[in-house]
Design a protein around this motif. Structure first.
Motif, short mmCIF file in Angstrom:
data_model
loop_
_atom_site.label_atom_id
_atom_site.label_comp_id
_atom_site.label_asym_id
_atom_site.label_seq_id
_atom_site.Cartn_x
_atom_site.Cartn_y
_atom_site.Cartn_z
N GLY B 46 10.63 77.03 28.03
CA GLY B 46 10.79 77.73 26.78
C GLY B 46 11.01 76.90 25.57
O GLY B 46 11.59 77.86 24.33
N PHE B 47 10.92 75.81 25.36
CA PHE B 47 10.84 75.32 23.91
C PHE B 47 9.86 75.65 23.06
O PHE B 47 9.71 75.06 21.88
CB PHE B 47 10.86 73.65 24.27
CG PHE B 47 9.91 72.78 24.59
CD1 PHE B 47 9.24 72.65 25.77
CD2 PHE B 47 8.92 72.49 23.41
CE1 PHE B 47 8.11 72.01 26.20
CE2 PHE B 47 7.62 71.69 23.81
CZ PHE B 47 7.51 71.62 25.25
N GLU B 220 18.43 74.53 19.28
CA GLU B 220 18.21 75.95 19.72
C GLU B 220 19.36 76.71 20.76
O GLU B 220 18.99 77.31 21.55
CB GLU B 220 16.88 76.26 20.60
CG GLU B 220 15.56 75.57 19.53
CD GLU B 220 15.33 76.82 18.25
OE1 GLU B 220 15.04 78.01 18.80
OE2 GLU B 220 15.20 76.22 16.96
N GLY B 221 20.47 75.89 20.78
CA GLY B 221 21.52 76.32 21.72
C GLY B 221 21.05 76.08 23.14
O GLY B 221 21.85 76.49 23.99
N ILE B 247 14.02 66.36 14.30
CA ILE B 247 13.59 67.11 15.48
C ILE B 247 13.50 68.52 15.16
O ILE B 247 14.39 69.13 14.56
CB ILE B 247 14.34 66.75 16.84
CG1 ILE B 247 14.39 65.27 17.15
CG2 ILE B 247 13.69 67.45 17.97
CD1 ILE B 247 15.23 64.87 18.19
N ALA B 248 12.40 69.19 15.50
CA ALA B 248 12.42 70.69 15.07
C ALA B 248 11.72 71.42 16.26
O ALA B 248 10.67 70.97 16.94
CB ALA B 248 11.59 70.93 13.64
N PHE B 249 12.12 72.76 16.65
CA PHE B 249 11.62 73.39 17.51
C PHE B 249 10.96 74.73 17.16
O PHE B 249 11.64 75.05 15.96
CB PHE B 249 12.70 73.75 18.72
CG PHE B 249 13.02 72.60 19.47
CD1 PHE B 249 12.54 72.48 20.89
CD2 PHE B 249 13.80 71.49 19.09
CE1 PHE B 249 12.80 71.58 21.71
CE2 PHE B 249 14.14 70.65 20.12
CZ PHE B 249 13.69 70.67 21.41
#
Lengths: 467, 267
Positions: B46-47, B220-221, B247-249
């Motif tokens: 789910g990333f 994102e927890g 880093i970015a989601f």
């Protein structure tokens, strides 16, 4: 080049109006420049046949401007390029390799401006690769920027590219002071176009590429436009002999296939061509095998075998008309990206043999060295003790000059003119024009293409600095 | 059952994860090893997509000898599809614009294409080139490339404390015969299923390399990523540090960012 200047002119015109200024603003905002400078030195084994130097030095200057806006959906690249050659003024030239605006949509993109495009799969020759003109004086894989509009669609069935090619670029050729030239220089200032081909032509092309299964990739292409490869005619001037490049229209269908499995690669390219001059096909097929991590080291080795065939045989303008190519590439996979490759071309019919070697390595983080050497091991040398009469009779019988061709009539007119002026005796006078006639004969002897290029074995060292 | 859908480098970071709930019945070490990795994979599901900048520092025994900068994007595969990733080189400068596109597949070899900007040429790469060094570093293509849980078989060895954290020690065995390894021993922390350390054994089963990870942060927890990886080659004394920043989601990437067209304009 005319089209390039037209584009620049148009751009400056647009910029003059303030309204257009707003439109063009993103092109000049927030971009970044990078540049590279290359110094090239060539040493030729022998002095030039026409007194050219054994040493050649050239300088390459190129820069790139890149910017993007609209969340990366619009991109603009500008890449001017200058090659300065200290011996050959014809090799010195400026080109805009790229001035391309790309707009990205959901499953399409539109690329407008000047660009370079590569099609193909094989290694020794890429028959299907027809969009750009070769920058022959620059080097093997170098191409001139081509003005175009290219719409690319990404579909479940593959990627479809549609090209409108705006204007035609003429091939570059070495001048009289340059090496690697034909014995009779090419007159780039006076090219001729056939009725169907013109410098202002708008040509078009389409390409469809897709994987056929997990291992095979396919490309299918159509091209209709000016053949990038010219034919040559003689100016029939014994005082200032020159070859005239002749550009024709052609329609081409091209096929590319590539099969990859484990270390194996099987590659195939074929074209069918219908031009004003002729109909023909040509194909190249190759098998490669790669050995990875040889003897427990990081070294990879790829062995390449290709066979080329042109249905015109000796009448094909290039010298890869029925040739075997064997090549080997070593990748050291070290931190300097060192690679080394060798290639051997052999024409079993004429016994022409050419050997080449290339080495490449980064010296420091921003400096790269490239070394290249080319030698012709065997060339079919035409007889040189013919008399004018024999040469002329050979010329008239040459396959290049069919009975009804314009060139044939030119040859006849030329000879009749000579006789009229100087009497029939000149044909038997070995002092008169024999050298030029012999060179011309060499050119018309289509079975020995490599002999067209003079004895020009060389070693080249190139240093490129990136900043 | 989706793959570890991370892209290459990131996947690798992730190769550090997981664990399953302790079973009530007696489990074989193989089952337990698999469950640990399955849990790590599930925890990373789910990333959606992510992006990062990377810096690679190559070192010999004494000093840093060169650097490479890259930017990486990845998209999680939907359903049975594997992940996609795109890596672009920013330096060394002669390699600028060189880009690598990967489509991972679950039951067959991944597809990889390399873009060479000087020639404007896209080349498909043979998948058997797994064990070679990646850009002259101590990371190999298989270390860097995305990995699926099906790429290995597993065996739980023991519990052990590594740097104050309770860990499972699991051995994995590559399925692909082109792998450069016979086995990999990994320390996976029990709390978050992150791989903290891995030891790689070469084809002769001698200890070749050790990877350690550092500076884990949670995004994102949910998703743990290390900011630094260190790969040491014991046979040559060379090492490579890999640093990950920005880093970015869930950045809004889509499949159209991972085809041959996007490969050619990647920056």
């Amino acid at each position: 080049m005319k089209n390039v200047f037209l584009g620049v002119l148009l751009a400056s015109f647009l910029m003059a109006s303030s309204h257009a200024n707003a439109v063009l603003e993103p092109f000049f905002e927030g971009g970044e420049w990078t540049a590279e400078t290359g110094l090239e030195y060539r040493y030729f084994k022998d002095p030039g046949e026409f007194g050219q130097s054994q040493h050649a030095v050239a300088l390459r200057l190129s820069a790139e401007y890149y910017t993007s806006w609209n969340d990366g959906l619009d991109l603009f690249t500008f890449r001017p390029y200058l090659l300065l050659d200290y011996q050959d003024s014809d090799r010195t030239h400026f080109d805009i390799r790229e001035a391309l605006w790309i707009h990205v949509g959901d499953d399409w993109e539109l690329r407008s401006g000047i660009s370079r495009v590569f099609w193909g799969k094989t290694e020794f020759i890429n028959l299907v690769d027809v969009i750009n003109q070769d920058d022959l004086v620059d080097g093997d894989d170098e191409k001139l920027g081509q003005p175009m509009v290219n719409l690319s669609l990404v579909h479940d069935w593959g990627i479809f590219d549609f090209y409108l090619l705006l204007g035609f670029r003429e091939r570059t050729f070495p001048g009289p002071d340059g090496r690697l030239r034909t014995p009779i220089p090419v007159d780039t200032d006076n090219p001729e176009y056939s009725r169907e081909a013109g410098q202002r032509d708008i040509d078009w092309a389409v390409r469809w590429q897709r994987p056929l299964n997990d291992y095979v990739e396919m490309g299918l292409s159509l091209f209709s436009g000016v053949d990038r490869e010219p034919w040559y005619s003689f100016n029939f001037d014994l005082n200032n002999p020159m070859l005239i490049p002749n550009y024709h229209h052609k329609d081409q269908v091209g096929l590319e296939l590539e099969y990859l499995y484990e270390g194996w690669a099987v590659k195939f390219e074929a074209i069918g061509v219908r031009s004003e001059r002729e109909h023909y096909w040509a194909a190249v097929t190759g098998v490669e095998y790669s050995f990875y991590g040889i003897m427990g080291t990081d070294l990879d080795f790829t062995l390449i075998n290709e066979f080329m065939k042109d249905s015109r045989d000796d009448l094909a303008p290039g010298y890869l008309e029925h040739d075997f190519g064997v090549g080997g590439r070593f990748s050291f996979n070290d931190e300097f990206d060192t690679t080394m490759q060798g290639g051997f071309l052999w024409d079993p019919d004429t016994e022409e043999k050419v050997l080449s070697f290339e080495f490449e390595r980064r010296l420091y983080s921003d400096l790269k060295i490239e070394i290249q050497a080319v030698t012709v091991l065997e060339r079919g040398t035409p007889p040189v003790d013919d008399t004018n009469v024999e040469i002329i009779s050979d010329l008239l019988q040459s396959q290049l000059f069919g009975d009804d061709s314009v060139t044939y009539n030119q040859v006849v007119d030329f000879l009749l003119g000579l006789i009229e002026e100087d009497g029939i005796g000149i044909l038997f006078d070995p002092e008169y024009g024999l050298n030029v006639l012999q060179q011309f004969q060499k050119l018309s002897d289509t079975s020995r293409k490599i002999s067209v290029i003079e004895s020009d074995d060389y070693v080249q060292v190139k240093l490129t600095y990136y900043y | 059952m989706s793959n570890i859908k991370n892209n290459k480098l990131i996947a690798f970071f992730i190769a550090c994860s997981i664990f399953a709930t302790a079973p009530l019945h007696a489990e074989t070490p193989e089952e337990k090893g698999y469950k640990i990795y399955k849990e790590a994979e599930d925890r990373d599901e789910g990333f959606v997509d992510n992006q990062a900048e990377m810096l690679m520092i190559l070192k010999n025994k004494q000093e840093a000898t060169s650097e490479r900068e890259m930017s990486v994007k990845a998209l999680e595969g939907k359903g049975d599809e594997g992940d996609m990733s795109l890596m672009v080189f920013l330096s060394p400068r002669d390699q600028k614009g060189t880009a690598l596109l990967t489509h991972q597949h679950k039951n067959r070899d991944d597809d990889q294409w390399l873009y060479l900007p000087a020639l404007k040429r896209v080349k498909k790469i043979a998948s058997s080139k797994k064990s070679g060094p990646f850009m002259g570093s101590e990371f190999s293509f298989e270390d860097i490339g995305g990995q699926s849980i099906e790429d290995y078989t597993y065996k739980y060895l023991r519990d052990e404390t590594y740097e104050g954290q309770d860990c499972f020690v699991v051995e994995s065995y590559p399925v692909d015969k082109n792998s450069g390894y016979t086995r990999i021993v990994s320390w996976v922390d029990k709390e978050h299923y992150r791989t903290l350390k891995s030891e790689f054994y070469d084809r002769k089963n001698s200890h070749l390399k050790t990877l350690t990870t550092d500076g884990f942060k949670q995004y994102e927890g949910k998703f743990w990523r290390p900011s630094e990886l260190l790969m040491v080659n014991h046979q040559t004394g060379r090492s490579t540090v890999l640093k990950q920043t920005n880093i970015a989601f869930k950045t809004g990437l889509s499949e159209s960012d991972f085809n041959k067209n996007s490969l050619k304009r990647a920056r």
